[in-house]
Scaffold this motif. Structure first.
Motif, mmCIF file in Angstrom:
data_model
loop_
_atom_site.group_PDB
_atom_site.id
_atom_site.type_symbol
_atom_site.label_atom_id
_atom_site.label_comp_id
_atom_site.label_asym_id
_atom_site.label_seq_id
_atom_site.Cartn_x
_atom_site.Cartn_y
_atom_site.Cartn_z
ATOM 1 N N LYS A 204 7.646 12.075 -3.983
ATOM 2 C CA LYS A 204 6.928 12.245 -5.243
ATOM 3 C C LYS A 204 5.803 11.230 -5.425
ATOM 4 C CE LYS A 204 10.656 14.508 -7.761
ATOM 5 N NZ LYS A 204 11.474 14.535 -8.999
ATOM 6 N N VAL A 205 5.539 10.461 -4.403
ATOM 7 C CA VAL A 205 4.428 9.509 -4.472
ATOM 8 C C VAL A 205 3.142 10.251 -4.113
ATOM 9 C CG1 VAL A 205 3.446 7.384 -3.549
ATOM 10 C CG2 VAL A 205 5.924 7.597 -3.830
ATOM 11 N N PRO A 206 2.113 10.235 -4.974
ATOM 12 C CA PRO A 206 0.853 10.922 -4.648
ATOM 13 C C PRO A 206 0.310 10.472 -3.295
ATOM 14 C CG PRO A 206 0.843 10.179 -6.926
ATOM 15 C CD PRO A 206 2.066 9.580 -6.295
ATOM 16 N N SER A 207 -0.189 11.412 -2.525
ATOM 17 C CA SER A 207 -0.637 11.095 -1.169
ATOM 18 C C SER A 207 -1.762 10.065 -1.154
ATOM 19 C CB SER A 207 -1.091 12.376 -0.461
ATOM 20 O OG SER A 207 -2.125 13.008 -1.197
ATOM 21 N N TRP A 208 -2.632 10.103 -2.184
ATOM 22 C CA TRP A 208 -3.759 9.168 -2.195
ATOM 23 C C TRP A 208 -3.298 7.735 -2.397
ATOM 24 C CZ3 TRP A 208 -4.269 6.147 -6.490
ATOM 25 C CH2 TRP A 208 -3.656 6.594 -7.666
ATOM 26 N N LEU A 209 -2.063 7.570 -2.887
ATOM 27 C CA LEU A 209 -1.571 6.232 -3.197
ATOM 28 C C LEU A 209 -1.105 5.479 -1.955
ATOM 29 C CD1 LEU A 209 -1.071 4.401 -5.616
ATOM 30 C CD2 LEU A 209 1.202 5.382 -5.831
ATOM 31 N N LEU A 210 -0.716 6.219 -0.927
ATOM 32 C CA LEU A 210 -0.211 5.585 0.286
ATOM 33 C C LEU A 210 -1.370 4.936 1.046
ATOM 34 C CD1 LEU A 210 2.224 8.408 1.457
ATOM 35 C CD2 LEU A 210 2.782 6.318 0.188
ATOM 36 N N GLY A 211 -1.318 3.640 1.180
ATOM 37 C CA GLY A 211 -2.381 2.924 1.882
ATOM 38 C C GLY A 211 -3.658 2.775 1.079
ATOM 39 N N TRP A 212 -3.586 3.003 -0.240
ATOM 40 C CA TRP A 212 -4.793 2.923 -1.069
ATOM 41 C C TRP A 212 -5.312 1.495 -1.168
ATOM 42 C CZ3 TRP A 212 -5.956 0.376 -5.689
ATOM 43 C CH2 TRP A 212 -7.156 0.775 -6.309
ATOM 44 N N THR A 213 -6.617 1.349 -1.062
ATOM 45 C CA THR A 213 -7.282 0.073 -1.314
ATOM 46 C C THR A 213 -8.459 0.320 -2.239
ATOM 47 O OG1 THR A 213 -8.705 0.344 0.634
ATOM 48 C CG2 THR A 213 -6.650 -0.905 0.930
ATOM 49 N N SER A 214 -8.879 -0.692 -2.935
ATOM 50 C CA SER A 214 -9.998 -0.546 -3.859
ATOM 51 C C SER A 214 -11.283 -0.240 -3.098
ATOM 52 C CB SER A 214 -10.183 -1.835 -4.669
ATOM 53 O OG SER A 214 -11.399 -1.782 -5.402
ATOM 54 N N PRO A 215 -12.042 0.773 -3.539
ATOM 55 C CA PRO A 215 -13.327 1.077 -2.882
ATOM 56 C C PRO A 215 -14.325 -0.069 -2.988
ATOM 57 C CG PRO A 215 -12.624 2.887 -4.304
ATOM 58 C CD PRO A 215 -11.734 1.718 -4.609
ATOM 59 N N TRP A 216 -14.076 -0.992 -3.908
ATOM 60 C CA TRP A 216 -15.005 -2.104 -4.120
ATOM 61 C C TRP A 216 -14.479 -3.401 -3.515
ATOM 62 C CZ3 TRP A 216 -13.803 1.576 -7.755
ATOM 63 C CH2 TRP A 216 -14.859 2.426 -8.117
ATOM 64 N N LYS A 217 -13.503 -3.301 -2.664
ATOM 65 C CA LYS A 217 -12.941 -4.491 -2.038
ATOM 66 C C LYS A 217 -14.014 -5.220 -1.232
ATOM 67 C CE LYS A 217 -9.192 -6.014 1.000
ATOM 68 N NZ LYS A 217 -8.031 -5.590 1.823
ATOM 69 N N GLY A 218 -14.141 -6.509 -1.468
ATOM 70 C CA GLY A 218 -15.115 -7.310 -0.741
ATOM 71 C C GLY A 218 -16.472 -7.410 -1.415
ATOM 72 N N LYS A 219 -16.716 -6.602 -2.455
ATOM 73 C CA LYS A 219 -18.001 -6.692 -3.151
ATOM 74 C C LYS A 219 -18.051 -7.948 -4.008
ATOM 75 C CE LYS A 219 -20.523 -3.725 -4.906
ATOM 76 N NZ LYS A 219 -21.175 -2.718 -5.779
ATOM 77 N N VAL A 220 -19.226 -8.519 -4.118
ATOM 78 C CA VAL A 220 -19.394 -9.748 -4.893
ATOM 79 C C VAL A 220 -19.893 -9.446 -6.299
ATOM 80 C CG1 VAL A 220 -20.595 -11.958 -5.011
ATOM 81 C CG2 VAL A 220 -19.850 -11.064 -2.794
ATOM 82 N N ASN A 221 -20.864 -8.545 -6.405
ATOM 83 C CA ASN A 221 -21.443 -8.208 -7.702
ATOM 84 C C ASN A 221 -20.944 -6.844 -8.168
ATOM 85 O OD1 ASN A 221 -23.144 -10.564 -7.833
ATOM 86 N ND2 ASN A 221 -24.430 -9.598 -6.284
#
Length: 205
Positions: free
Chosen positions: A115-132
């Motif tokens: 019942k865990v949404p598929s997009w949640l498995l291994g999800w990371t923020s699309p903005w990971k590593g951005k400074v501004n």
């Protein structure tokens, strides 16, 4: 004192626990059947076109009542879709780490993840590593640009006068995403009326 510290910690964790419960209960389907669209569940920051499922060609303008003619237009508009601020990006990074920790723990205990949404498995923020952050994104530019075009097509007589800053007063705050939204809007509103570039844009203030 220990009891008080425990209560404070419990209260601090409640928002995260509520979010986790929401995420894990959003779907009753298996991962293979998952069609959950997270973009429709972002509360007040959900984009209008996503929330209302409006496509690029599905806009239906309101009709002007018979016998009425627009003589003046005041428009107060929020800025277009923007990137998260630096603070929100840090929160998203922490959320990704927390979610992954819970999933890893569930896997170690051999708990069911059906019942865990598929997009949640291994999800990371699309903005990971951005400074501004906080800037107007492409979708936001298009939103205001298209709004300008729709108004121009809807009110050709009212907006048919040659551009002059005293006639068309376009104001924005000094926040970059707001001023960029005003530029995108005016490009749509005055497109084809100038001599700049292939789009025949014109300067405005």
């Amino acid at each position: 004192r220990q009891q008080l510290c425990f209560l404070l910690l419990q209260q601090a964790m409640l928002p995260l626990l509520h979010l986790l419960l929401l995420l894990f209960s959003l779907s009753s389907h298996s991962i293979a059947d998952e069609i959950f669209d997270v973009r429709q569940h972002l509360a007040t920051v959900t984009r209008y076109d996503v929330a209302k499922k409006i496509g690029n060609d599905s806009y239906v303008p309101a009709q002007i009542a018979d016998g009425c003619e627009p003589i003046h237009l005041n428009l107060v508009s929020r800025h277009g879709t923007r990137a998260p601020t630096k603070k929100r990006m840090r929160e998203l990074d922490r959320l990704a780490s927390s979610l992954q920790a819970h999933i890893t723990e569930a896997q170690e205990h051999k708990s069911s993840l059906e019942k865990v949404p598929s997009w949640l498995l291994g999800w990371t923020s699309p903005w990971k590593g951005k400074v501004n952050g906080g800037e107007l994104v492409v979708q936001g530019e298009n939103e205001l640009y298209d709004l300008g075009i729709r108004l121009r097509e809807k009110l050709p007589k009212l907006l048919g006068d040659e551009y002059h800053p005293d006639v068309y007063a376009i104001k924005a705050t000094q926040v970059p995403r707001a001023s960029a939204s005003a530029v995108a809007f005016a490009m749509g509103l005055f497109g084809g009326q100038g001599n700049l570039g292939l789009g025949k844009q014109r300067a405005f203030a």
